[in-house]
Design a protein around this motif. Structure first.
Motif, short mmCIF file in Angstrom:
data_model
loop_
_atom_site.label_atom_id
_atom_site.label_comp_id
_atom_site.label_asym_id
_atom_site.label_seq_id
_atom_site.Cartn_x
_atom_site.Cartn_y
_atom_site.Cartn_z
N ARG A 27 12.48 -2.69 6.59
CA ARG A 27 13.57 -3.04 5.68
C ARG A 27 13.64 -2.01 4.56
O ARG A 27 12.61 -1.59 4.04
CB ARG A 27 13.31 -4.42 5.04
N ARG A 28 14.85 -1.67 4.20
CA ARG A 28 15.02 -0.74 3.09
C ARG A 28 14.63 -1.45 1.79
O ARG A 28 14.90 -2.64 1.62
CB ARG A 28 16.49 -0.30 3.04
N LEU A 29 13.99 -0.73 0.87
CA LEU A 29 13.61 -1.33 -0.41
C LEU A 29 14.85 -1.53 -1.27
O LEU A 29 15.89 -0.90 -1.03
CB LEU A 29 12.65 -0.40 -1.16
N SER A 30 14.74 -2.35 -2.30
CA SER A 30 15.87 -2.55 -3.21
C SER A 30 16.14 -1.21 -3.91
O SER A 30 15.23 -0.38 -4.06
CB SER A 30 15.53 -3.60 -4.25
N SER A 31 17.38 -1.04 -4.36
CA SER A 31 17.69 0.25 -4.99
C SER A 31 16.89 0.42 -6.29
O SER A 31 16.54 1.54 -6.66
CB SER A 31 19.19 0.40 -5.24
N ALA A 32 16.53 -0.70 -6.95
CA ALA A 32 15.73 -0.60 -8.18
C ALA A 32 14.37 0.02 -7.87
O ALA A 32 13.91 0.92 -8.59
CB ALA A 32 15.56 -1.98 -8.80
N ILE A 33 13.73 -0.43 -6.80
CA ILE A 33 12.40 0.13 -6.46
C ILE A 33 12.56 1.58 -5.98
O ILE A 33 11.77 2.45 -6.33
CB ILE A 33 11.68 -0.75 -5.41
N GLU A 34 13.59 1.82 -5.18
CA GLU A 34 13.81 3.20 -4.71
C GLU A 34 13.97 4.14 -5.89
O GLU A 34 13.40 5.24 -5.90
CB GLU A 34 15.06 3.28 -3.84
N GLU A 35 14.72 3.69 -6.89
CA GLU A 35 14.95 4.55 -8.06
C GLU A 35 13.65 4.78 -8.82
O GLU A 35 13.34 5.90 -9.21
CB GLU A 35 15.96 3.90 -9.00
N GLN A 36 12.91 3.67 -8.99
CA GLN A 36 11.64 3.77 -9.72
C GLN A 36 10.68 4.77 -9.05
O GLN A 36 10.01 5.54 -9.73
CB GLN A 36 11.02 2.38 -9.67
N LEU A 37 10.65 4.75 -7.72
CA LEU A 37 9.73 5.62 -6.99
C LEU A 37 10.39 6.96 -6.62
O LEU A 37 9.73 7.81 -6.02
CB LEU A 37 9.26 4.94 -5.69
N GLU A 38 11.67 7.07 -6.96
CA GLU A 38 12.45 8.25 -6.55
C GLU A 38 12.24 8.51 -5.06
O GLU A 38 11.90 9.62 -4.63
CB GLU A 38 12.07 9.48 -7.38
N ALA A 39 12.41 7.44 -4.29
CA ALA A 39 12.09 7.50 -2.87
C ALA A 39 13.36 7.55 -2.03
O ALA A 39 14.32 6.84 -2.29
CB ALA A 39 11.26 6.28 -2.48
N THR A 40 13.34 8.39 -1.02
CA THR A 40 14.48 8.53 -0.10
C THR A 40 14.18 7.76 1.18
O THR A 40 13.14 7.97 1.80
CB THR A 40 14.69 10.03 0.25
N TYR A 41 15.09 6.88 1.56
CA TYR A 41 14.90 6.05 2.76
C TYR A 41 15.43 6.77 4.01
O TYR A 41 16.53 7.35 3.98
CB TYR A 41 15.64 4.72 2.57
N TRP A 42 14.66 6.71 5.06
CA TRP A 42 15.08 7.24 6.36
C TRP A 42 15.15 6.08 7.34
O TRP A 42 14.13 5.47 7.64
CB TRP A 42 14.10 8.28 6.89
N ILE A 69 0.84 -1.21 0.00
CA ILE A 69 0.00 0.00 0.00
C ILE A 69 0.88 1.26 0.00
O ILE A 69 0.63 2.20 -0.76
CB ILE A 69 -1.00 -0.02 1.19
N GLY A 70 1.93 1.26 0.82
CA GLY A 70 2.84 2.42 0.86
C GLY A 70 3.40 2.71 -0.53
O GLY A 70 3.47 3.87 -0.96
N GLN A 71 3.79 1.66 -1.24
CA GLN A 71 4.36 1.87 -2.58
C GLN A 71 3.30 2.37 -3.57
O GLN A 71 3.59 3.17 -4.46
CB GLN A 71 4.99 0.57 -3.10
N ALA A 72 2.07 1.88 -3.41
CA ALA A 72 0.99 2.35 -4.29
C ALA A 72 0.69 3.82 -4.02
O ALA A 72 0.37 4.58 -4.94
CB ALA A 72 -0.26 1.49 -4.10
N VAL A 73 0.81 4.24 -2.76
CA VAL A 73 0.65 5.66 -2.42
C VAL A 73 1.77 6.46 -3.07
O VAL A 73 1.55 7.51 -3.69
CB VAL A 73 0.65 5.87 -0.88
N ALA A 74 3.00 5.93 -2.98
CA ALA A 74 4.16 6.64 -3.55
C ALA A 74 3.98 6.84 -5.05
O ALA A 74 4.27 7.93 -5.57
CB ALA A 74 5.44 5.85 -3.26
N ARG A 75 3.50 5.82 -5.76
CA ARG A 75 3.32 5.94 -7.21
C ARG A 75 2.34 7.08 -7.55
O ARG A 75 2.58 7.89 -8.43
CB ARG A 75 2.78 4.63 -7.81
N ARG A 76 1.24 7.10 -6.80
CA ARG A 76 0.25 8.17 -7.03
C ARG A 76 0.82 9.54 -6.67
O ARG A 76 0.65 10.52 -7.40
CB ARG A 76 -1.01 7.91 -6.17
N ALA A 77 1.49 9.59 -5.51
CA ALA A 77 1.96 10.88 -4.99
C ALA A 77 3.00 11.49 -5.93
O ALA A 77 3.06 12.72 -6.09
CB ALA A 77 2.54 10.68 -3.59
N ARG A 78 3.81 10.67 -6.56
CA ARG A 78 4.80 11.19 -7.52
C ARG A 78 4.10 11.91 -8.66
O ARG A 78 4.55 12.94 -9.13
CB ARG A 78 5.63 10.03 -8.10
#
Ligand code: 8YV
Length: 331
Positions: free
Chosen positions: A182-197, A161-170
């Motif tokens: 757990r940190r997402l894989s770098s491929a997913i992070e790149e796709q979502l342009e998401a910064t991990y904290w 659900i968090g990732q589906a929110v990220a896709r919409r929010a972008r």
């Protein structure tokens, strides 16, 4: 000789299509008037059912599991979250638990976006202004909300659900930040342009909008505690479409009342179905938007959930591994 059909007890009214199919496949007991079962009815049901199909409104706690007859083999939850079930107690007794992941992801993410927009753009207040007669015409300074484009969105819990929110929010021009076990894989992070904290505290201190999208487990109970909520900026808004228990609701109310946080959009509450009178008061001021736990409430979603329940029961009764088995390691 064909194996006997399992006695399946469903605790609430499900979509007609789902009930019809269940009745064809299993020896099914429906709840036509949709009155939530009393505790006594629930205790009675687990004494006779081979399979019980509860929902978020049924508390299948350790006592219910203890009182269950030896024939109860499967708890096929109609819902994704399983915090209504004492999973440990069930697994200890060898009772299998399943849920309905995946089919309510998009609907819940849509509702999260709806709440972000509702709070930031004052949609509920605006929609009320016409029927109440308050609107006398356009004005340059009336009903001003906050722009969301360019703002920072912090997602707490970056599962489906968090990732589906990220896709919409972008697509809305928000910058995506997230905290997750757990940190997402770098491929997913790149796709979502998401910064991990890694630090939730530090993320909260820097976000304009925070969305709670993690499950409620013993580890996430009051994850947004009074101490952590204090990190929020006074301009921040907080959205929760996950579970009320993840936020210390009293602490959030105090901060909203004191103006220490700008607003909140809540689809879930700590003591559902009761909603704090203080939240109702805040809703009247327009500071908060409250929805009655309807994140997954689409006809399609509820039918898909029912179909998942059916597949889980059928697979189990036919001697296969049900696809959506909940394991202790997932909690
Ligand atoms: C469901 C939910 O409608 O699946 C969940 O976890 O919160 C809801 O969207 C509810 O749980 C049905 O039991």
């Amino acid at each position: 000789m064909a194996k006997k059909k399992p006695l399946v007890i469903i605790t609430r009214k499900l979509p007609d299509r789902v009930e019809t199919r269940m009745c064809e496949l299993f020896d099914t007991r429906l709840n036509i008037d949709d009155q939530p079962m009393t505790r006594a009815q629930l205790l009675e049901a687990v004494k006779v059912a081979d399979v019980i199909v509860p929902t978020v409104t049924d508390r299948i706690d350790a006592e219910v599991i203890r009182e269950a007859g030896p024939q109860l083999q499967l708890i096929a939850n109609f819902g994704n979250g399983v915090d209504n079930i004492a999973i440990g107690a069930a697994l200890e007794r060898g009772i299998i638990v399943t849920n309905t992941p995946g089919v309510l992801t998009e609907d819940t993410a849509d509702m999260t976006m709806a709440l972000i927009l509702a709070v930031a753009r004052r949609i509920v207040e605006g929609a009320g202004a016409i029927p109440s007669g308050e609107w006398s015409g356009w004005s340059p300074t009336w009903m001003l909300g906050r722009r969301i484009t360019g703002k920072r969105l912090g997602i707490v819990g970056m599962g489906r659900i968090g990732q589906a929110v990220a896709r919409r929010a972008r697509a809305f021009g928000l910058q995506i930040h997230y905290h997750n076990r757990r940190r997402l894989s770098s491929a997913i992070e790149e796709q979502l342009e998401a910064t991990y904290w890694d630090s939730l505290d530090q993320m909260l201190a820097r976000m304009d909008i925070v969305s709670v999208n993690c499950p409620h487990t013993p580890a996430t109970y009051h994850l947004l505690s009074a101490r952590r909520l204090k990190y929020l900026r006074p301009e921040a808004i907080l959205i929760n479409t996950a579970r009320g228990e993840v936020i210390d609701e009293n602490a959030l109310i105090k901060m909203l009342e004191a103006g220490e946080v700008a607003g909140a959009g809540l689809d879930v509450f700590e003591h559902e179905p009761s909603v704090s009178p203080k939240l109702l008061r805040l809703a009247r001021t327009g500071k908060v938007t409250l929805l009655p736990h309807m994140g997954s409430a689409t006809t399609e979603g509820r039918v898909d959930m029912g179909e998942k329940v059916i597949i889980n029961i059928k697979a189990f009764w036919d001697g296969h591994r049900p696809p959506d088995r909940v394991l202790a390691s997932m909690l």
